[in-house]
Design a protein around this motif. Structure first.
Motif, short mmCIF file in Angstrom:
data_model
loop_
_atom_site.label_atom_id
_atom_site.label_comp_id
_atom_site.label_asym_id
_atom_site.label_seq_id
_atom_site.Cartn_x
_atom_site.Cartn_y
_atom_site.Cartn_z
N LEU A 160 42.53 49.57 -21.36
CA LEU A 160 42.24 49.63 -19.94
C LEU A 160 40.74 49.42 -19.73
O LEU A 160 39.93 49.78 -20.58
N ALA A 161 40.40 48.86 -18.58
CA ALA A 161 39.00 48.59 -18.27
C ALA A 161 38.75 48.76 -16.79
O ALA A 161 39.69 48.76 -15.98
N LEU A 162 37.48 48.91 -16.42
CA LEU A 162 37.07 48.95 -15.02
C LEU A 162 36.42 47.62 -14.69
O LEU A 162 35.55 47.13 -15.41
N ASP A 163 36.85 47.05 -13.59
CA ASP A 163 36.52 45.67 -13.23
C ASP A 163 35.33 45.62 -12.26
O ASP A 163 35.45 46.09 -11.13
N PRO A 164 34.19 45.05 -12.67
CA PRO A 164 33.03 45.00 -11.78
C PRO A 164 33.03 43.79 -10.85
O PRO A 164 32.24 43.74 -9.92
N LYS A 165 33.92 42.84 -11.09
CA LYS A 165 33.91 41.61 -10.29
C LYS A 165 35.34 41.12 -10.11
O LYS A 165 35.76 40.13 -10.70
N PRO A 166 36.12 41.82 -9.27
CA PRO A 166 37.52 41.45 -9.09
C PRO A 166 37.70 40.17 -8.29
O PRO A 166 36.76 39.69 -7.65
N ALA A 167 38.92 39.66 -8.33
CA ALA A 167 39.26 38.52 -7.49
C ALA A 167 39.39 38.99 -6.04
O ALA A 167 39.37 40.18 -5.74
N ARG A 168 39.55 38.04 -5.14
CA ARG A 168 39.66 38.36 -3.72
C ARG A 168 40.83 39.32 -3.49
O ARG A 168 41.91 39.14 -4.03
N GLY A 169 40.58 40.36 -2.70
CA GLY A 169 41.59 41.37 -2.45
C GLY A 169 41.49 42.56 -3.38
O GLY A 169 42.17 43.57 -3.16
N GLY A 170 40.66 42.45 -4.41
CA GLY A 170 40.46 43.55 -5.34
C GLY A 170 39.33 44.45 -4.89
O GLY A 170 38.74 44.28 -3.83
N ARG A 171 39.00 45.40 -5.74
CA ARG A 171 37.98 46.40 -5.43
C ARG A 171 37.10 46.61 -6.65
O ARG A 171 37.61 46.76 -7.77
N ILE A 172 35.79 46.63 -6.46
CA ILE A 172 34.88 46.86 -7.57
C ILE A 172 35.19 48.22 -8.20
O ILE A 172 35.32 49.22 -7.51
N GLY A 173 35.34 48.22 -9.53
CA GLY A 173 35.67 49.44 -10.24
C GLY A 173 37.16 49.68 -10.40
O GLY A 173 37.57 50.72 -10.92
N GLN A 174 37.99 48.73 -9.95
CA GLN A 174 39.44 48.91 -10.09
C GLN A 174 39.84 48.98 -11.56
O GLN A 174 39.16 48.45 -12.43
N VAL A 175 40.95 49.66 -11.83
CA VAL A 175 41.45 49.82 -13.19
C VAL A 175 42.40 48.67 -13.51
O VAL A 175 43.33 48.40 -12.75
N VAL A 176 42.15 48.00 -14.62
CA VAL A 176 42.99 46.89 -15.04
C VAL A 176 43.42 47.12 -16.49
O VAL A 176 42.76 47.83 -17.26
N THR A 177 44.56 46.53 -16.84
CA THR A 177 45.03 46.56 -18.22
C THR A 177 44.84 45.18 -18.84
O THR A 177 45.08 44.17 -18.19
N ILE A 178 44.36 45.16 -20.08
CA ILE A 178 44.05 43.91 -20.77
C ILE A 178 44.88 43.83 -22.04
O ILE A 178 44.85 44.74 -22.87
N ARG A 179 45.63 42.78 -22.20
CA ARG A 179 46.40 42.52 -23.41
C ARG A 179 45.94 41.20 -24.01
O ARG A 179 45.76 40.22 -23.29
#
Length: 222
Positions: A160-179
């Motif tokens: 899991l990671a925190l996203d500093p630059k999400p795509a449109r509609g996202g939020r800075i710092g959102q939690v994402v899963t990476i495989r």
């Protein structure tokens, strides 16, 4: 400052409460203790503000506010000398997309040192394979993974990671899963606090089931 996180903003001091994060971690630990058999996060002692600033400088980034609050309450989960958690793998695998690969990363929360090591490893991958995003599948408002702060680890090739630059509609710092095998990145929660609240509520309400290998997985989601 007792109970607060001090941040400098355009020459002024702004205080962010950490008491709410401390209460949230206590709530999560209580929910884990209610499992059968009882589980535990075994959170480590807090990181220092100086250590957090040094980690940010090493990564040339600014951690999201709620990650800073988390670290000032608990420097991840305590680990042994091999990097395995003293407590349980409290991050469960959650269904976020249909299909065989639509499960989020399980694992444990990393201390600052692990966050730096995992994030720097992603940076190095970006230099080795700058076109990696062309073959990666994105679920939700996410995009290239290489500037994200890695916050969990497991024995499998995902985290899991925190996203500093999400795509449109996202939020800075959102939690994402990476495989990485195969290559998926998916949205899980708007921020770390929301994700921790989801874990506490899920454990309390029996949403997650302990597997034979000691990890946890969402119930009833084929």
């Amino acid at each position: 400052v007792d109970g607060k996180l001090l941040i400098l903003v355009t020459g002024r001091q702004r205080f962010l409460p950490v008491t709410g994060m401390q209460e949230l971690l206590e709530e999560l630990e209580a929910a884990l203790q209610s499992q059968s058999p009882p589980a535990t996060a075994a959170f480590d002692k807090p990181a220092t503000e100086d250590a957090i600033r040094k980690a940010e400088r090493r990564l040339d980034t600014k951690f999201p506010d709620d990650l800073r609050r988390f670290l000032l309450c608990a420097n991840g989960q305590r680990v042994d000398r091999h990097g395995y958690p003293i407590g349980d793998f409290i991050v469960p695998s959650i269904r976020y997309a249909p299909g065989k690969w639509g499960w989020s990363a399980w694992g444990h929360f990393l201390p600052l040192r692990g966050i730096v090591e995992g994030t720097r490893w992603q940076y190095e991958l970006a230099q080795l394979d700058p076109d990696e995003s062309d073959c990666r599948k994105f679920i939700g408002p996410v995009r290239s993974l290489y500037r994200q702060s890695i916050v969990t680890r497991s024995d499998d090739p995902f985290c899991l990671a925190l996203d500093p630059k999400p795509a449109r509609g996202g939020r800075i710092g959102q939690v994402v899963t990476i495989r990485d095998q195969p290559e998926y990145t998916g949205y899980l929660a708007r921020d770390l606090s929301t994700f921790l609240q989801m874990l506490a509520k899920g454990y309390r309400e029996g949403r997650f089931r302990r597997q034979d290998d000691g990890t946890y997985k969402e119930r009833g989601r084929a």
